[in-house]
Design a protein around this motif. Structure first.
Motif, PDB file in Angstrom:
ATOM      1  N   LYS A   4      46.470  26.080  28.706  1.00 41.40           N
ATOM      2  CA  LYS A   4      46.657  25.074  27.635  1.00 41.40           C
ATOM      3  C   LYS A   4      47.401  25.681  26.453  1.00 41.40           C
ATOM      4  O   LYS A   4      48.362  25.090  25.947  1.00 41.40           O
ATOM      5  CB  LYS A   4      45.294  24.549  27.178  1.00 41.40           C
ATOM      6  N   GLU A   5      46.950  26.838  26.011  1.00 37.50           N
ATOM      7  CA  GLU A   5      47.583  27.505  24.860  1.00 37.50           C
ATOM      8  C   GLU A   5      49.068  27.770  25.102  1.00 37.50           C
ATOM      9  O   GLU A   5      49.891  27.657  24.218  1.00 37.50           O
ATOM     10  CB  GLU A   5      46.925  28.866  24.620  1.00 37.50           C
ATOM     11  N   GLN A   6      49.372  28.193  26.320  1.00 33.34           N
ATOM     12  CA  GLN A   6      50.741  28.592  26.650  1.00 33.34           C
ATOM     13  C   GLN A   6      51.555  27.448  27.232  1.00 33.34           C
ATOM     14  O   GLN A   6      52.710  27.636  27.596  1.00 33.34           O
ATOM     15  CB  GLN A   6      50.730  29.769  27.646  1.00 33.34           C
ATOM     16  N   ASN A   7      50.906  26.310  27.361  1.00 29.79           N
ATOM     17  CA  ASN A   7      51.579  25.151  27.918  1.00 29.79           C
ATOM     18  C   ASN A   7      52.117  25.422  29.332  1.00 29.79           C
ATOM     19  O   ASN A   7      53.265  25.126  29.652  1.00 29.79           O
ATOM     20  CB  ASN A   7      52.707  24.707  26.976  1.00 29.79           C
TER      21      ASN A   7
ATOM     22  N   THR B  56      51.937  24.429  33.064  1.00 34.67           N
ATOM     23  CA  THR B  56      51.467  23.286  33.858  1.00 34.67           C
ATOM     24  C   THR B  56      51.715  23.471  35.349  1.00 34.67           C
ATOM     25  O   THR B  56      51.273  22.665  36.166  1.00 34.67           O
ATOM     26  CB  THR B  56      52.153  21.981  33.394  1.00 34.67           C
TER      27      THR B  56
ATOM     28  N   THR C 109      48.319  19.997  37.298  1.00 28.96           N
ATOM     29  CA  THR C 109      47.754  18.991  36.391  1.00 28.96           C
ATOM     30  C   THR C 109      47.141  17.850  37.195  1.00 28.96           C
ATOM     31  O   THR C 109      47.555  17.558  38.326  1.00 28.96           O
ATOM     32  CB  THR C 109      48.821  18.403  35.442  1.00 28.96           C
TER      33      THR C 109
ATOM     34  N   LYS D  57      46.011  16.538  32.636  1.00 27.80           N
ATOM     35  CA  LYS D  57      45.225  17.698  32.162  1.00 27.80           C
ATOM     36  C   LYS D  57      45.404  18.888  33.106  1.00 27.80           C
ATOM     37  O   LYS D  57      45.502  18.717  34.325  1.00 27.80           O
ATOM     38  CB  LYS D  57      43.735  17.332  32.109  1.00 27.80           C
ATOM     39  N   VAL D  58      45.379  20.056  32.514  1.00 28.44           N
ATOM     40  CA  VAL D  58      45.521  21.286  33.297  1.00 28.44           C
ATOM     41  C   VAL D  58      44.320  21.483  34.221  1.00 28.44           C
ATOM     42  O   VAL D  58      43.176  21.329  33.793  1.00 28.44           O
ATOM     43  CB  VAL D  58      45.632  22.500  32.342  1.00 28.44           C
TER      44      VAL D  58
ATOM     45  N   GLU E 285      54.534  31.730  36.411  1.00 29.45           N
ATOM     46  CA  GLU E 285      54.794  30.342  36.021  1.00 29.45           C
ATOM     47  C   GLU E 285      55.957  29.800  36.847  1.00 29.45           C
ATOM     48  O   GLU E 285      56.892  30.545  37.182  1.00 29.45           O
ATOM     49  CB  GLU E 285      55.145  30.265  34.535  1.00 29.45           C
TER      50      GLU E 285
ATOM     51  N   GLU F 224      56.965  20.085  38.765  1.00 28.62           N
ATOM     52  CA  GLU F 224      55.638  19.681  38.308  1.00 28.62           C
ATOM     53  C   GLU F 224      54.699  19.706  39.497  1.00 28.62           C
ATOM     54  O   GLU F 224      55.066  19.242  40.579  1.00 28.62           O
ATOM     55  CB  GLU F 224      55.683  18.262  37.730  1.00 28.62           C
TER      56      GLU F 224
END
Lengths: 145, 145, 145
Positions: B31-34, B36, B81, B85-86, B121, B126
């Motif tokens: 979440k902090e690092q976005n 997904t 997601t 939401k993650v 990452e 997506e």
């Protein structure tokens, strides 16, 4: 250590289809995408599995069919070639309903329930398998592509 | 095979903190690092663990609490997601003092003793989870970002 | 979470040699190639293994020698430094002829039968191990290189 430096190739994120054959799916995908050198990691679940244990002294695989639904706790493998054909090599760790662990060298005949895979293609290198008389295995030798 | 080619995104090398919750830590970090869409591998040790086994026929998770300090021999997972939401999905292999193996689908309620993680990452893709009626699971479908 | 973003470094695809020492081979390779920060995944087989289980309360490793040929179903690890020297840290899952699972924190004294490894070097980051009094372990802290 026998090694080559590889260039990062394509990165494929995959979902394996229900009731697909785990090894066949990866092999088909590698053929379609022309992947001849790669490593992958996977997790998921299978409806059953076919595995083998390699008897190092006797130089032969002992095969086993596992007829239980199981979690795939780990699956690590690679894609290489043998006689110009794509070969998928993977080892997997399974656990069943009772918490029993099984696993080994994956064989065709492993039915996917659900599978999530990340494939790291390797470029600039060929992973060519050939018979190794010391181990009796078809080991890859990384070579410049 | 359902798949997408992804672009390599950020690469995070992490150390999980003592007594942190394994899944929560990864989820908070994502979440902090976005983040997904990602895959990760990890090793370490836990003070206890919460796991689940998915009953494929009954389409339900059976949960289990493991109240023992254990080595984390393998942990493979991903970040995707669900409803925006993650969601962190991970399978782990543990071994305890007596050499007993346990593991499964990780749940929240797994306390880290020490943890080393590498997160890959994925960009340009997506990983959107949605309910799959065949398996009863929230499976991801890789889609162009 | 204690973390750093790393840059992707070199990518090495390796085959471990018959009867080489698993950890020594990786350590030697890291020294030769000047790899000070990396993660790796591996699969293969060993002729025997030396492993340890960390007693979290007593803060000590209990070592065990496994004198059996085994499949390496999973091996996940990393390369970092401690007091300026390269340290290879790896956890492995083995299964033997009877299907028994063993594994743990790998020690020197693990003889490779066959081994396939992919090493992801990390750049722009140092993985420096130092004594952590809470766990009694030499944990890495990712730092900018």
């Amino acid at each position: 250590m026998i090694w080559r430096e590889a260039n990062p190739g394509r990165l494929f994120v995959c979902r394996m289809e229900f009731e697909s054959d785990l090894l066949d799916s990866l092999e088909e995908f590698a053929k379609e995408q022309n992947i001849t050198a790669a490593f992958f990691v996977a997790l998921g679940a299978v409806r059953n599995a076919s595995i083998a244990y390699y008897e190092q002294k006797e130089k032969r695989y002992v095969e086993e069919k596992l007829d239980d639904p199981m979690e795939v706790l780990s699956c690590i493998g690679n894609i290489a070639t043998l006689d110009g054909k794509v070969v998928v090599h993977a080892h997997a760790v399974f656990s069943d309903k009772s918490g029993r662990f099984r696993g080994g060298h994956l064989l065709k005949g492993t039915a996917v329930f659900a599978g999530e895979v990340l494939i790291f293609e390797l470029r600039g290198v060929e992973l060519v398998r050939s018979y190794d008389s010391v181990t009796g295995l078809n080991l890859y030798t990384p070579k410049p592509a």
